[in-house]
Design a protein around this motif. Structure first.
Motif, PDB file in Angstrom:
ATOM      1  N   GLU A 159      -6.641  10.914  -4.056  1.00 53.02           N
ATOM      2  CA  GLU A 159      -7.811  10.395  -3.351  1.00 53.02           C
ATOM      3  C   GLU A 159      -7.438   9.084  -2.651  1.00 53.02           C
ATOM      4  N   PRO A 160      -7.640   8.997  -1.352  1.00 55.47           N
ATOM      5  CA  PRO A 160      -7.296   7.753  -0.648  1.00 55.47           C
ATOM      6  C   PRO A 160      -8.359   6.683  -0.878  1.00 55.47           C
ATOM      7  N   ASP A 161      -7.900   5.461  -1.041  1.00 56.24           N
ATOM      8  CA  ASP A 161      -8.865   4.357  -1.116  1.00 56.24           C
ATOM      9  C   ASP A 161      -9.478   4.119   0.255  1.00 56.24           C
ATOM     10  N   VAL A 162      -8.628   4.101   1.285  1.00 59.77           N
ATOM     11  CA  VAL A 162      -9.087   3.840   2.652  1.00 59.77           C
ATOM     12  C   VAL A 162      -8.586   4.955   3.558  1.00 59.77           C
ATOM     13  N   VAL A 163      -9.480   5.451   4.408  1.00 60.21           N
ATOM     14  CA  VAL A 163      -9.097   6.385   5.464  1.00 60.21           C
ATOM     15  C   VAL A 163      -9.211   5.607   6.766  1.00 60.21           C
ATOM     16  N   ASP A 164      -8.077   5.286   7.354  1.00 58.05           N
ATOM     17  CA  ASP A 164      -7.996   4.503   8.586  1.00 58.05           C
ATOM     18  C   ASP A 164      -7.872   5.488   9.749  1.00 58.05           C
ATOM     19  N   VAL A 165      -8.837   5.469  10.668  1.00 55.48           N
ATOM     20  CA  VAL A 165      -8.958   6.530  11.664  1.00 55.48           C
ATOM     21  C   VAL A 165      -8.532   6.087  13.060  1.00 55.48           C
ATOM     22  N   TYR A 170       0.836  -1.202   0.000  1.00 55.73           N
ATOM     23  CA  TYR A 170       0.000   0.000   0.000  1.00 55.73           C
ATOM     24  C   TYR A 170       0.870   1.251   0.000  1.00 55.73           C
ATOM     25  N   ASP A 171       0.384   2.292  -0.677  1.00 55.58           N
ATOM     26  CA  ASP A 171       0.955   3.617  -0.513  1.00 55.58           C
ATOM     27  C   ASP A 171       0.321   4.189   0.742  1.00 55.58           C
ATOM     28  N   LEU A 172       1.129   4.498   1.746  1.00 51.29           N
ATOM     29  CA  LEU A 172       0.628   5.023   3.013  1.00 51.29           C
ATOM     30  C   LEU A 172       0.781   6.528   3.043  1.00 51.29           C
ATOM     31  N   TRP A 173      -0.292   7.202   3.427  1.00 50.22           N
ATOM     32  CA  TRP A 173      -0.281   8.642   3.605  1.00 50.22           C
ATOM     33  C   TRP A 173      -0.612   8.914   5.062  1.00 50.22           C
ATOM     34  N   PHE A 174       0.347   9.394   5.803  1.00 56.37           N
ATOM     35  CA  PHE A 174       0.152   9.681   7.217  1.00 56.37           C
ATOM     36  C   PHE A 174      -0.443  11.080   7.376  1.00 56.37           C
ATOM     37  N   VAL A 175      -1.423  11.193   8.275  1.00 53.65           N
ATOM     38  CA  VAL A 175      -2.109  12.466   8.496  1.00 53.65           C
ATOM     39  C   VAL A 175      -2.046  12.821   9.980  1.00 53.65           C
ATOM     40  N   ASN A 176      -1.376  13.938  10.267  1.00 54.27           N
ATOM     41  CA  ASN A 176      -1.295  14.468  11.626  1.00 54.27           C
ATOM     42  C   ASN A 176      -0.756  15.898  11.517  1.00 54.27           C
ATOM     43  N   PRO A 177      -1.533  16.890  11.956  1.00 59.70           N
ATOM     44  CA  PRO A 177      -1.074  18.277  11.803  1.00 59.70           C
ATOM     45  C   PRO A 177       0.144  18.633  12.654  1.00 59.70           C
ATOM     46  N   ARG A 178       0.516  17.784  13.619  1.00 64.85           N
ATOM     47  CA  ARG A 178       1.651  18.089  14.496  1.00 64.85           C
ATOM     48  C   ARG A 178       2.967  17.454  14.045  1.00 64.85           C
ATOM     49  N   LEU A 179       2.934  16.637  13.004  1.00 60.87           N
ATOM     50  CA  LEU A 179       4.149  15.976  12.521  1.00 60.87           C
ATOM     51  C   LEU A 179       4.459  16.417  11.096  1.00 60.87           C
ATOM     52  N   ASP A 229     -16.499  13.844   7.451  1.00 60.73           N
ATOM     53  CA  ASP A 229     -16.724  14.914   6.476  1.00 60.73           C
ATOM     54  C   ASP A 229     -15.488  15.129   5.611  1.00 60.73           C
ATOM     55  N   GLU A 230     -14.303  15.090   6.221  1.00 64.30           N
ATOM     56  CA  GLU A 230     -13.062  15.255   5.465  1.00 64.30           C
ATOM     57  C   GLU A 230     -12.831  14.080   4.508  1.00 64.30           C
ATOM     58  N   ALA A 231     -13.167  12.870   4.952  1.00 60.83           N
ATOM     59  CA  ALA A 231     -13.021  11.690   4.089  1.00 60.83           C
ATOM     60  C   ALA A 231     -13.970  11.779   2.892  1.00 60.83           C
ATOM     61  N   ILE A 232     -15.181  12.244   3.133  1.00 64.01           N
ATOM     62  CA  ILE A 232     -16.144  12.423   2.042  1.00 64.01           C
ATOM     63  C   ILE A 232     -15.614  13.467   1.059  1.00 64.01           C
ATOM     64  N   LYS A 251       6.655  11.717   4.368  1.00 58.25           N
ATOM     65  CA  LYS A 251       6.000  12.989   4.650  1.00 58.25           C
ATOM     66  C   LYS A 251       4.688  12.737   5.391  1.00 58.25           C
ATOM     67  N   VAL A 252       4.369  13.625   6.318  1.00 62.98           N
ATOM     68  CA  VAL A 252       3.086  13.585   7.026  1.00 62.98           C
ATOM     69  C   VAL A 252       2.285  14.797   6.581  1.00 62.98           C
ATOM     70  N   TYR A 253       1.025  14.571   6.259  1.00 61.32           N
ATOM     71  CA  TYR A 253       0.142  15.626   5.776  1.00 61.32           C
ATOM     72  C   TYR A 253      -0.692  16.173   6.934  1.00 61.32           C
ATOM     73  N   PRO A 254      -0.941  17.493   6.927  1.00 61.81           N
ATOM     74  CA  PRO A 254      -1.708  18.078   8.034  1.00 61.81           C
ATOM     75  C   PRO A 254      -3.183  17.692   8.039  1.00 61.81           C
ATOM     76  N   SER A 255      -3.748  17.350   6.875  1.00 64.62           N
ATOM     77  CA  SER A 255      -5.167  16.981   6.808  1.00 64.62           C
ATOM     78  C   SER A 255      -5.419  16.127   5.571  1.00 64.62           C
ATOM     79  N   LEU A 256      -6.583  15.543   5.500  1.00 69.10           N
ATOM     80  CA  LEU A 256      -6.948  14.753   4.326  1.00 69.10           C
ATOM     81  C   LEU A 256      -7.006  15.622   3.071  1.00 69.10           C
ATOM     82  N   ALA A 257      -7.354  16.884   3.240  1.00 67.39           N
ATOM     83  CA  ALA A 257      -7.428  17.800   2.102  1.00 67.39           C
ATOM     84  C   ALA A 257      -6.064  18.046   1.472  1.00 67.39           C
ATOM     85  N   ASP A 258      -4.991  17.790   2.207  1.00 65.22           N
ATOM     86  CA  ASP A 258      -3.633  18.040   1.715  1.00 65.22           C
ATOM     87  C   ASP A 258      -2.989  16.823   1.054  1.00 65.22           C
TER      88      ASP A 258
END
Length: 157
Positions: A74-80, A47-56, A92-95, A63-70
C-alpha cells in the motif's frame, strides 16, 4: 465531505510520515517533470519509490509497475503526473490501493476528484510539486518558496 487545501504544516507532516511514494506517470524522458522529481527523490530521500507506467519495465534501476494495483504494498503517497482527464481513474485506483495521500502535481486540480478521495479517507494535495515541497521543508527552499541563498551568484567582497 468537501476537500480543503492542507496547510504547510499538514503537507510537511505528510512528507515526514510517508515511507512509500508511488509515482504515477513516471517517465524515462529526462525533460519530463516526473523524471526530475523521481531522480531528486531517489537521490535526496529515503522513501521507497514505486514507479507506475504501463509502457516501461525499468526506470532509474528500479522495476516499473503497470498500475497501482500491481504495487508490492500500500503506498503512503500516490504522486500523480497524468493529464487532467485521467484523474478520476487514478483517484479510484489510489482508493482501491489503500493509499493514504493523493498528491496531484503542479497544474492538476479537480475538486470532484479531491472530494471523492477525501470521502474515501485519503488526504489530498493538489497543484503542488512534491519535490518543491520536500525541498522547502528540508532546507532547500524558504517556506515561502524562495531560494535560501545557500547557492548564490553574488560576488563575495
Amino acid at each position: 465531505m468537501t476537500w480543503t487545501e492542507p496547510s504547510a504544516l499538514e503537507r510537511q507532516a505528510i512528507l515526514r510520515q510517508a515511507r512509500t511514494i508511488a509515482i504515477v506517470g513516471a517517465s524515462d524522458n529526462p525533460s519530463r517533470a516526473s523524471y526530475f522529481v523521481s531522480t531528486y527523490l531517489q537521490a535526496e530521500t529515503s522513501y521507497d519509490l514505486w514507479f507506475v507506467n504501463p509502457r516501461l519495465t525499468e526506470l532509474l534501476g528500479q522495476k516499473v509497475y503497470p498500475s497501482l494495483a500491481d504495487l508490492p504494498g500500500e503506498p503512503d503517497v500516490v504522486d500523480v503526473f497524468r493529464k487532467a482527464s485521467d484523474l478520476p481513474q487514478v483517484a479510484d485506483e489510489a482508493i482501491a490501493a489503500d493509499a493514504k495521500v493523493l498528491w496531484l502535481q503542479l497544474g492538476l486540480f479537480d475538486q470532484d476528484v479531491a472530494d471523492r478521495a477525501t470521502d474515501a479517507g485519503l488526504q489530498v494535495v493538489m497543484n503542488r510539486c512534491l519535490k518543491v515541497e520536500h525541498a522547502r521543508f528540508h532546507g532547500g527552499l524558504h517556506l515561502a518558496g524562495f531560494d535560501t541563498g545557500v547557492i548564490d551568484s553574488r560576488r563575495r567582497r
